[in-house]
Design an enzyme around this catalytic site. Structure first.
Site, PDB file in Angstrom:
ATOM      1  N   LYS A 141       0.780  -1.250   0.000  1.00 59.52           N
ATOM      2  CA  LYS A 141       0.000   0.000   0.000  1.00 59.52           C
ATOM      3  C   LYS A 141       0.809   1.297   0.000  1.00 59.52           C
ATOM      4  CE  LYS A 141      -0.300   0.588   4.937  1.00 59.52           C
ATOM      5  NZ  LYS A 141      -1.019   1.155   6.050  1.00 59.52           N
ATOM      6  N   ASN A 167       1.669  -8.705  -6.315  1.00 62.55           N
ATOM      7  CA  ASN A 167       1.059  -8.929  -5.006  1.00 62.55           C
ATOM      8  C   ASN A 167      -0.440  -8.609  -5.029  1.00 62.55           C
ATOM      9  OD1 ASN A 167       2.238  -9.481  -2.135  1.00 62.55           O
ATOM     10  ND2 ASN A 167       0.625  -7.980  -1.877  1.00 62.55           N
ATOM     11  N   SER A 182     -10.185   2.251  -2.109  1.00 59.28           N
ATOM     12  CA  SER A 182      -9.672   3.520  -1.592  1.00 59.28           C
ATOM     13  C   SER A 182     -10.304   4.681  -2.346  1.00 59.28           C
ATOM     14  CB  SER A 182      -8.157   3.545  -1.813  1.00 59.28           C
ATOM     15  OG  SER A 182      -7.645   4.837  -1.638  1.00 59.28           O
ATOM     16  N   TYR A 219       0.010   1.852  -7.310  1.00 62.84           N
ATOM     17  CA  TYR A 219      -0.826   1.399  -6.192  1.00 62.84           C
ATOM     18  C   TYR A 219      -2.292   1.726  -6.477  1.00 62.84           C
ATOM     19  CZ  TYR A 219      -3.427   1.775  -1.830  1.00 62.84           C
ATOM     20  OH  TYR A 219      -4.408   1.674  -0.870  1.00 62.84           O
ATOM     21  N   LYS A 254      -5.964  -0.690  -7.224  1.00 61.61           N
ATOM     22  CA  LYS A 254      -7.294  -0.594  -6.592  1.00 61.61           C
ATOM     23  C   LYS A 254      -8.377  -0.485  -7.661  1.00 61.61           C
ATOM     24  CE  LYS A 254      -5.981  -0.924  -2.412  1.00 61.61           C
ATOM     25  NZ  LYS A 254      -6.201  -2.197  -1.750  1.00 61.61           N
ATOM     26  N   LEU A 303       0.244  11.394   6.748  1.00 66.90           N
ATOM     27  CA  LEU A 303       0.270  12.548   7.654  1.00 66.90           C
ATOM     28  C   LEU A 303       0.229  12.170   9.140  1.00 66.90           C
ATOM     29  CD1 LEU A 303       0.118  15.651   7.964  1.00 66.90           C
ATOM     30  CD2 LEU A 303      -2.380  15.429   7.864  1.00 66.90           C
ATOM     31  N   PHE A 332       3.179  19.657   2.883  1.00 60.36           N
ATOM     32  CA  PHE A 332       3.369  19.630   1.434  1.00 60.36           C
ATOM     33  C   PHE A 332       2.366  20.546   0.735  1.00 60.36           C
ATOM     34  CE2 PHE A 332       4.786  15.064   2.381  1.00 60.36           C
ATOM     35  CZ  PHE A 332       6.110  15.446   2.539  1.00 60.36           C
ATOM     36  N   ARG A 372      -8.560  16.547   3.749  1.00 54.58           N
ATOM     37  CA  ARG A 372      -8.930  15.140   3.612  1.00 54.58           C
ATOM     38  C   ARG A 372     -10.032  14.790   4.601  1.00 54.58           C
ATOM     39  NH1 ARG A 372      -5.981  16.080   0.072  1.00 54.58           N
ATOM     40  NH2 ARG A 372      -4.218  14.903  -0.757  1.00 54.58           N
ATOM     41  N   ASP A 416      -0.490  14.608  -5.398  1.00 56.80           N
ATOM     42  CA  ASP A 416      -1.489  14.985  -4.389  1.00 56.80           C
ATOM     43  C   ASP A 416      -2.610  15.809  -5.019  1.00 56.80           C
ATOM     44  OD1 ASP A 416      -0.498  13.768  -2.166  1.00 56.80           O
ATOM     45  OD2 ASP A 416       0.241  15.598  -1.193  1.00 56.80           O
TER      46      ASP A 416
HETATM   47  P1  NAD Z   1      -1.299  -3.042   6.284  1.00 55.68           P
HETATM   48  O1  NAD Z   1      -0.056  -3.090   5.475  1.00 55.68           O
HETATM   49  O2  NAD Z   1      -1.194  -2.711   7.721  1.00 55.68           O
HETATM   50  O3  NAD Z   1      -2.080  -4.432   6.137  1.00 55.68           O
HETATM   51  C1  NAD Z   1      -1.984  -5.239   4.993  1.00 55.68           C
HETATM   52  C2  NAD Z   1      -1.637  -6.646   5.460  1.00 55.68           C
HETATM   53  O4  NAD Z   1      -1.559  -7.508   4.323  1.00 55.68           O
HETATM   54  C3  NAD Z   1      -0.288  -6.724   6.165  1.00 55.68           C
HETATM   55  O5  NAD Z   1      -0.464  -7.337   7.420  1.00 55.68           O
HETATM   56  C4  NAD Z   1       0.591  -7.575   5.243  1.00 55.68           C
HETATM   57  O6  NAD Z   1       1.511  -8.370   5.959  1.00 55.68           O
HETATM   58  C5  NAD Z   1      -0.460  -8.398   4.502  1.00 55.68           C
HETATM   59  N1  NAD Z   1      -0.084  -8.841   3.156  1.00 55.68           N
HETATM   60  C6  NAD Z   1       0.466  -8.104   2.153  1.00 55.68           C
HETATM   61  N2  NAD Z   1       0.638  -8.866   1.058  1.00 55.68           N
HETATM   62  C7  NAD Z   1       0.184 -10.107   1.364  1.00 55.68           C
HETATM   63  C8  NAD Z   1       0.112 -11.325   0.645  1.00 55.68           C
HETATM   64  N3  NAD Z   1       0.554 -11.420  -0.607  1.00 55.68           N
HETATM   65  N4  NAD Z   1      -0.417 -12.401   1.258  1.00 55.68           N
HETATM   66  C9  NAD Z   1      -0.846 -12.324   2.553  1.00 55.68           C
HETATM   67  N5  NAD Z   1      -0.797 -11.199   3.277  1.00 55.68           N
HETATM   68  C10 NAD Z   1      -0.284 -10.098   2.691  1.00 55.68           C
HETATM   69  O7  NAD Z   1      -2.302  -2.035   5.558  1.00 55.68           O
HETATM   70  P2  NAD Z   1      -3.695  -1.453   6.041  1.00 55.68           P
HETATM   71  O8  NAD Z   1      -3.521  -0.004   6.247  1.00 55.68           O
HETATM   72  O9  NAD Z   1      -4.276  -2.290   7.102  1.00 55.68           O
HETATM   73  O10 NAD Z   1      -4.526  -1.624   4.695  1.00 55.68           O
HETATM   74  C11 NAD Z   1      -5.347  -2.744   4.444  1.00 55.68           C
HETATM   75  C12 NAD Z   1      -5.935  -2.621   3.045  1.00 55.68           C
HETATM   76  O11 NAD Z   1      -6.658  -1.394   2.955  1.00 55.68           O
HETATM   77  C13 NAD Z   1      -4.879  -2.583   1.940  1.00 55.68           C
HETATM   78  O12 NAD Z   1      -5.394  -3.290   0.816  1.00 55.68           O
HETATM   79  C14 NAD Z   1      -4.766  -1.108   1.621  1.00 55.68           C
HETATM   80  O13 NAD Z   1      -4.348  -0.893   0.289  1.00 55.68           O
HETATM   81  C15 NAD Z   1      -6.194  -0.646   1.832  1.00 55.68           C
HETATM   82  N6  NAD Z   1      -6.304   0.790   2.118  1.00 55.68           N
HETATM   83  C16 NAD Z   1      -5.606   1.313   3.173  1.00 55.68           C
HETATM   84  C17 NAD Z   1      -5.670   2.678   3.437  1.00 55.68           C
HETATM   85  C18 NAD Z   1      -4.885   3.280   4.581  1.00 55.68           C
HETATM   86  O14 NAD Z   1      -4.772   4.493   4.636  1.00 55.68           O
HETATM   87  N7  NAD Z   1      -4.353   2.503   5.511  1.00 55.68           N
HETATM   88  C19 NAD Z   1      -6.481   3.501   2.633  1.00 55.68           C
HETATM   89  C20 NAD Z   1      -7.192   2.931   1.589  1.00 55.68           C
HETATM   90  C21 NAD Z   1      -7.105   1.568   1.340  1.00 55.68           C
HETATM   91  C1  UD1 Z   2      -2.301   8.741   0.493  1.00 57.88           C
HETATM   92  C2  UD1 Z   2      -2.200   8.147  -0.894  1.00 57.88           C
HETATM   93  C3  UD1 Z   2      -3.446   7.349  -1.179  1.00 57.88           C
HETATM   94  C4  UD1 Z   2      -3.632   6.277  -0.106  1.00 57.88           C
HETATM   95  C5  UD1 Z   2      -3.678   6.949   1.264  1.00 57.88           C
HETATM   96  C6  UD1 Z   2      -3.711   5.941   2.358  1.00 57.88           C
HETATM   97  C7  UD1 Z   2      -0.786   9.711  -2.158  1.00 57.88           C
HETATM   98  C8  UD1 Z   2      -0.735  10.657  -3.296  1.00 57.88           C
HETATM   99  N1  UD1 Z   2      -2.010   9.193  -1.871  1.00 57.88           N
HETATM  100  O1  UD1 Z   2      -3.432   9.591   0.530  1.00 57.88           O
HETATM  101  O2  UD1 Z   2      -3.351   6.726  -2.447  1.00 57.88           O
HETATM  102  O3  UD1 Z   2      -4.836   5.553  -0.317  1.00 57.88           O
HETATM  103  O4  UD1 Z   2      -2.474   7.729   1.446  1.00 57.88           O
HETATM  104  O5  UD1 Z   2      -4.111   6.585   3.528  1.00 57.88           O
HETATM  105  O6  UD1 Z   2       0.214   9.413  -1.552  1.00 57.88           O
HETATM  106  N2  UD1 Z   2       0.998  15.604   4.164  1.00 57.88           N
HETATM  107  C9  UD1 Z   2       1.914  16.551   4.588  1.00 57.88           C
HETATM  108  N3  UD1 Z   2       3.078  16.130   5.163  1.00 57.88           N
HETATM  109  C10 UD1 Z   2       3.371  14.802   5.342  1.00 57.88           C
HETATM  110  C11 UD1 Z   2       2.427  13.830   4.917  1.00 57.88           C
HETATM  111  C12 UD1 Z   2       1.254  14.277   4.322  1.00 57.88           C
HETATM  112  O7  UD1 Z   2       1.698  17.755   4.443  1.00 57.88           O
HETATM  113  O8  UD1 Z   2       4.454  14.474   5.860  1.00 57.88           O
HETATM  114  C13 UD1 Z   2      -0.267  16.074   3.567  1.00 57.88           C
HETATM  115  C14 UD1 Z   2      -0.471  15.591   2.142  1.00 57.88           C
HETATM  116  O9  UD1 Z   2       0.118  16.473   1.234  1.00 57.88           O
HETATM  117  C15 UD1 Z   2      -2.007  15.563   2.064  1.00 57.88           C
HETATM  118  C16 UD1 Z   2      -2.442  15.191   3.499  1.00 57.88           C
HETATM  119  O10 UD1 Z   2      -1.322  15.516   4.326  1.00 57.88           O
HETATM  120  O11 UD1 Z   2      -2.505  16.839   1.769  1.00 57.88           O
HETATM  121  C17 UD1 Z   2      -2.786  13.722   3.676  1.00 57.88           C
HETATM  122  O12 UD1 Z   2      -1.694  12.934   3.200  1.00 57.88           O
HETATM  123  P1  UD1 Z   2      -1.605  11.338   3.420  1.00 57.88           P
HETATM  124  O13 UD1 Z   2      -1.831  11.014   4.847  1.00 57.88           O
HETATM  125  O14 UD1 Z   2      -0.352  10.859   2.789  1.00 57.88           O
HETATM  126  O15 UD1 Z   2      -2.867  10.784   2.641  1.00 57.88           O
HETATM  127  P2  UD1 Z   2      -3.333  11.030   1.114  1.00 57.88           P
HETATM  128  O16 UD1 Z   2      -2.340  11.776   0.337  1.00 57.88           O
HETATM  129  O17 UD1 Z   2      -4.733  11.557   1.167  1.00 57.88           O
END
Ligand code: NAD
Ligand code: UD1
Length: 341
Positions: free
Chosen positions: A84, A99, A124, A149, A153, A200, A218, A231, A295
Site C-alpha cells: 500500500k 502482489n 480507496s 498502487y 485498486k 500525515l 506539502f 482530507r 497529491d
Molecule cells: P497493512 O499493510 O497494515 O495491512 C496489509 C496486510 O496484508 C499486512 O499485514 C501484510 O503483511 C499483509 N499482506 C500483504 N501482502 C500479502 C500477501 N501477498 N499475502 C498475505 N498477506 C499479505 O495495511 P492497512 O492499512 O491495514 O490496509 C489494508 C488494506 O486497505 C490494503 O489493501 C490497503 O491498500 C487498503 N487501504 C488502506 C488505506 C490506509 O490508509 N491505511 C487507505 C485505503 C485503502
Molecule cells: C495517500 C495516498 C493514497 C492512499 C492513502 C492511504 C498519495 C498521493 N495518496 O493519501 O493513495 O490511499 O495515502 O491513507 O500518496 N501531508 C503533509 N506532510 C506529510 C504527509 C502528508 O503535508 O508528511 C499532507 C499531504 O500532502 C495531504 C495530506 O497531508 O494533503 C494527507 O496525506 P496522506 O496522509 O499521505 O494521505 P493522502 O495523500 O490523502
C-alpha cells in the site's frame, strides 16, 4: 459467521478482527507477515479475551487458500491483503501488480473452487482521482490513478465488477476508504510504519513525541481555506465497524457495489496539526514545503450510501482520532524505550 481476513494482521484488519469478535463472529486471520507482527494476535486477545486464529500464508498460494477456505468452513472473505505504499509502488510496479492483482486473482479462483462467493474488498478514495465536485459520491466517475498502487485498486474493482456480471451469484462489495487514522483506544494496536512515515498522521504523532523533529507540510497554496490539503479522516475503529456492518448486506445481496467509508467532512493539514497539539499537549513544529507529486487539493465523502445500505455511520470525531493516535504513539514509544534499555 466465520470470516477470513486476508491481511488480517495489518492495521485495518486487526481492528476489524476486534470488532468482529466482539460482535460474536469468528475471524480467521490469513497473512504473510510482510507488513505485520506476529504479536498482533496476543494483543487482540488482551483486548477481547480471545486470540483469533492466525494462519501464516500468502494470497498468491491458491492451493493453500483453497485448503483454508474449506478447512475453516469460511462463509465470507474480507480482503485487506496488499502492498500500500504509494511512493514504493512507483519504484516497484511489478511487485505491486504481482502482489495486489495476481494475489487477488488467486484468491478469487480459490473462492470459486470452494464455492465461497461473498467478498468485501479494501478499496480507496484514490479511485476517484482528481474530484470534479465534492463531496464524492459512488456514482461519480472513477479517475485516472496517479500511481501503480492506485491503479491496482481501480483494476481490482473492475475485475470484481466483471466477475459479478459474469456470475450473478457472487457478492462483491468494494469499500472505498477515505483516510483512516487513530488506533484502538487501548493503545495496544495501531499503525506504526517502518522507517519514515509517508502518511500525515503517523508523521505528526512522531513529531509530537520527539521521534522526528518537524512536519513538512506539502503545499500551502492549494485552493482550500488555509491553503493546505484537505482530507476526510476517519477513525480506524469506525472503519472497522463499517466492515462488520457491511457483512450482513454482503451475505443477503448479490452483485457488485462500491460504498464510501468516510465521515463526510474535510480537515486541512493545519487543522490536524492543531487538533493533535491539543490532544497531546505537545508542540508540532511545521515547515512549509513544496506540493507532493500526485497529491490532490481536497477530497471528502458523501457517506450516505453506507448509512442507507448498512445502517452505518462514523461516530468518532477528530478529537477522538487524535487522542487515540497519541495514546498509541505513547505506547509504542514506551515499548521502544524498554527494548533499547
Ligand atoms: P497493512 O499493510 O497494515 O495491512 C496489509 C496486510 O496484508 C499486512 O499485514 C501484510 O503483511 C499483509 N499482506 C500483504 N501482502 C500479502 C500477501 N501477498 N499475502 C498475505 N498477506 C499479505 O495495511 P492497512 O492499512 O491495514 O490496509 C489494508 C488494506 O486497505 C490494503 O489493501 C490497503 O491498500 C487498503 N487501504 C488502506 C488505506 C490506509 O490508509 N491505511 C487507505 C485505503 C485503502
Ligand atoms: C495517500 C495516498 C493514497 C492512499 C492513502 C492511504 C498519495 C498521493 N495518496 O493519501 O493513495 O490511499 O495515502 O491513507 O500518496 N501531508 C503533509 N506532510 C506529510 C504527509 C502528508 O503535508 O508528511 C499532507 C499531504 O500532502 C495531504 C495530506 O497531508 O494533503 C494527507 O496525506 P496522506 O496522509 O499521505 O494521505 P493522502 O495523500 O490523502
Amino acid at each position: 459467521m466465520r470470516v477470513l481476513l486476508t491481511g488480517g494482521m495489518g492495521f485495518i484488519g486487526s481492528h476489524t478482527a476486534v470488532v468482529l469478535q466482539e460482535g460474536g463472529h469468528e475471524p480467521v486471520l490469513y497473512d504473510n507477515l510482510s507488513n505485520a507482527d506476529r504479536a498482533v494476535t496476543g494483543r487482540i486477545e488482551q483486548i477481547t479475551g480471545k486470540a483469533p486464529k492466525f494462519i501464516e500464508g500468502d494470497i498468491r498460494d491458491q492451493a493453500r487458500m483453497e485448503e483454508v477456505l474449506r478447512d475453516e468452513k469460511i462463509d465470507a472473505v474480507i480482503h485487506f491483503a496488499g502492498l500500500k505504499a504509494v511512493g514504493e509502488s512507483v519504484v516497484k510496479p511489478l511487485e505491486y501488480y504481482d502482489n495486489n492483482i495476481i494475489g487477488t486473482l488467486r484468491l478469487l479462483e480459490a473462492m470459486r473452487a470452494t464455492g465461497v462467493k461473498r467478498l468485501i474488498f479494501s478499496s480507496s478514495s484514490t479511485v476517484y482521482g482528481t474530484p470534479q465536485s465534492l463531496p464524492l459520491r459512488e456514482s461519480d466517475p472513477t479517475g485516472e490513478a496517479t500511481n501503480p498502487y492506485g491503479r491496482t485498486k481501480l483494476q481490482i474493482e473492475e475485475i470484481l465488477s466483471d466477475l459479478c456480471r459474469a456470475d450473478p451469484t457472487w457478492s462483491c462489495i468494494c469499500l472505498r476508504y477515505f483516510n483512516p487514522i487513530g488506533a484502538h483506544p487501548s493503545g495496544l494496536i495501531g499503525e506504526d510504519p517502518n522507517g519514515i512515515p509517508n502518511n500525515l498522521m503517523p508523521y505528526v504523532a512522531r513529531v509530537a513525541s520527539g521521534r522526528l523533529p518537524v512536519l513538512n507540510v506539502f503545499g500551502n497554496d492549494y485552493d482550500t481555506p488555509d491553503g493546505t490539503g484537505v482530507r476526510d479522516f476517519i477513525h480506524v475503529m469506525d472503519l472497522a465497524r463499517g466492515h462488520a456492518a457491511a457483512l450482513p448486506y454482503c451475505m443477503s445481496h448479490e452483485g457488485w457495489k462500491a460504498v464510501n467509508l468516510g465521515c463526510g467532512r474535510g480537515y486541512s493539514v493545519l487543522e490536524i496539526v492543531a487538533a493533535f497539539e491539543k490532544a497531546s499537549g505537545r508542540k508540532v513544529p511545521v515547515n512549509f514545503a513544496p506540493r507532493r507529486a500526485g497529491d490532490i487539493a481536497a477530497n471528502w465523502a458523501d457517506p450516505s450510501l453506507a448509512r442507507e445500505l448498512f445502517g452505518w455511520e462514523a461516530q468518532c470525531n477528530i478529537e477522538d482520532m487524535c487522542r487515540d493516535g497519541w495514546n498509541f504513539e505513547q505506547h509504542r514509544a514506551a515499548e521502544l524505550a524498554q527494548k533499547q534499555s
